[in-house]
Design an enzyme around this catalytic site. Structure first.
Site: not given
Ligand code: BES
Ligand code: MN
Ligand code: MN
Length: 453
Positions: A86, A150
């Site tokens: 991400d 994250e």
């Protein structure tokens, strides 16, 4: 030969990474939920093509985890590679020279959101696997666990790790999601700061008011919030929350001296950031201020009228997002409650204040006397011609502490970014040299790690 293989497949490696970078896997933005998944699927496919035998998209209540493994012999050691696919939101868009999800190569660097943090760095590991596989040079077992949350605090990862203890069995965790001192001075990160992140809301009147009719007689939440925030630091740049420093580990003079031996040019640092001067806690150097000292920063503040022109308004509410970076042995939950108690105590009777914890993570210091650290050090010596310097980075990767706690595993933070790569900023980029040398270094790591000396 590893170098020859990289030379021969250089363009394809880049094309594949660029195709991945085109997918806007912004975990924070629900409009990109399906893009985040597409990025996960792309990675899973590339891991399979690189020679991973088991590849899976594992669902969580949030974004999926990509898992892959190649077990060549259960008797051999296993390295678990962690990273994240991400990326941060790309705004402010107008400050990008080229669009964040249309990667371009300029000046030998790939410009795109996620180019360095962390797709570019994860992709080195995918290509390292491919290289070792094709050259019959994989010397131990590899597992991959690459998450999609994250950048929003890894909310579902703790549960995932607990549920998958067996699957994640390994000897060491390997992560490339940190920075080098410079291309001339390789380094291995041995410390990361922890984090406590909160949002605060100050409420004054029950509706927005005319700032002339009521101004001066009713507390303005923005004025109040600004004053409360200003009170969070003292004149020496220390965080003025009672108890904030109680558990902070103090380094010995020797350790501080070693930390400050790392090459660092203050003038260049100021110049790069367009600063007339640096700032921070009195009595500490810039390297210490980001490496071993805890801090508090406002990340965003809003309220009232911010549109075009002027509107005379005394707003009902003001808000801010505040992060505290933590060092050993501060506890994020404890710091959050110390903050909350203190912040509420700063509020005058004329307003109501609410504090909402968003996420947190523990600080970490990783060992330098392990087989895996020595392997990483040798890999750098071999590829970069210099012994890497151990450094403490200011950023956070909360999962590292969790790996230790839940799996009993130490981590090697072998990152290849540069502080100047503009991660989380407009024009994020990653040097081609970082990418290719990094890939070579990772392959060398495995060889040294499996040789085990
Ligand atoms: N890769 C960074 C952390 C990082 C950057 C460590 C540079 C060392 C040097 C990571 O993706 C990140 O941005 N982490 C967040 C933490 C999180 C809980 C959102 C951070 O540090 O703000
Ligand atoms: Mn990252
Ligand atoms: Mn990041």
């Amino acid at each position: 030969m590893v170098q020859t293989y990289i030379e021969q497949h250089r363009q394809r490696f880049l094309d594949e990474l660029i195709a991945w970078l085109r997918i806007p896997s912004v975990s924070a933005d629900s409009r990109h939920t399906s893009d985040v998944r597409r990025a996960a699927i792309y990675l899973k496919e590339k891991l399979a093509e690189a020679g991973a035998e088991k590849t899976e998209l594992i669902e969580t209540p949030g974004h999926p985890v990509v898992y892959a493994e190649k077990i060549i012999d259960p008797a051999l050691p296993t390295v678990l590679v962690y990273g994240h696919y991400d990326v941060q939101p790309p705004d402010p868009l107008e400050l990008w020279t080229s669009p964040p999800f249309e990667p371009v190569i300029r000046d030998e660097k790939i410009f795109a959101r996620g180019a360095c943090d962390d797709k570019g760095q994860v992709y080195m590991h995918v290509k390292a696997l491919e290289i070792m596989n094709r050259l019959n040079a994989l010397p131990c077992n590899i597992k991959f666990m690459v998450e999609g949350e994250e950048e929003v605090g890894s909310a579902h990862l703790a549960e995932f790790v607990k549920q998958n203890r067996n699957r994640l069995k390994a000897d060491v965790i390997l992560i490339s999601d940190t920075a080098l001192i410079s291309l001339d001075t390789p380094s291995i990160t041995v410390g990361l700061r922890g984090l406590s992140y909160v949002e605060v809301e100050v409420t004054g009147p029950n509706r927005d008011l005319h700032s002339g009719v009521y101004g001066g007689a009713v507390a303005n939440p923005i004025n109040v919030l600004a004053k409360m925030i200003a009170a969070l630091h003292d004149d020496d740049g220390r965080v003025a929350i009672p108890g904030f420093y109680n558990k902070v580990a103090m380094l010995t003079d020797e350790e501080r001296r070693a930390l400050n031996l790392a090459p660092f040019n203050l003038d260049q640092y100021k110049q790069e950031l367009g600063l007339a001067d640096v700032h921070g806690e009195k009595g500490y150097t810039t390297l210490e201020r980001t490496g071993i000292r805890p801090t508090l920063d406002v990340n965003g503040i809003w309220g009232g009228y911010t549109g075009e022109g002027a509107k005379t308004v005394l707003p009902s509410k003001a808000n801010a997002k505040i992060s505290m970076r933590l060092v050993p042995h501060q506890d994020p939950n404890e710091i959050t409650s110390l903050f909350t108690k203190h912040f509420l105590s700063l509020a005058p009777a004329s307003v109501k204040v609410k504090v909402t914890p968003l996420h947190g993570g523990e600080p970490v210091v990783t060992p330098t006397d392990s087989k895996a650290f020595r392997a990483a050090s040798r890999a750098f010596e071999e590829v970069w011609g210099k012994t890497p310097i151990p450094t403490r980075d200011g950023g956070s990767i909360p999962i590292v502490a969790l790996f230790k706690k839940e799996l009993g595993l130490d981590t090697v933070l072998m990152g290849f970014g540069l502080d100047s790569d503009a991660i989380h900023s407009p024009n994020e980029h990653y040097g081609l040299i970082n990418f290719f040398r990094g890939t070579e270094t990772i392959v060398a790591f495995y060889r040294h790690f499996a040789a085990g000396n």
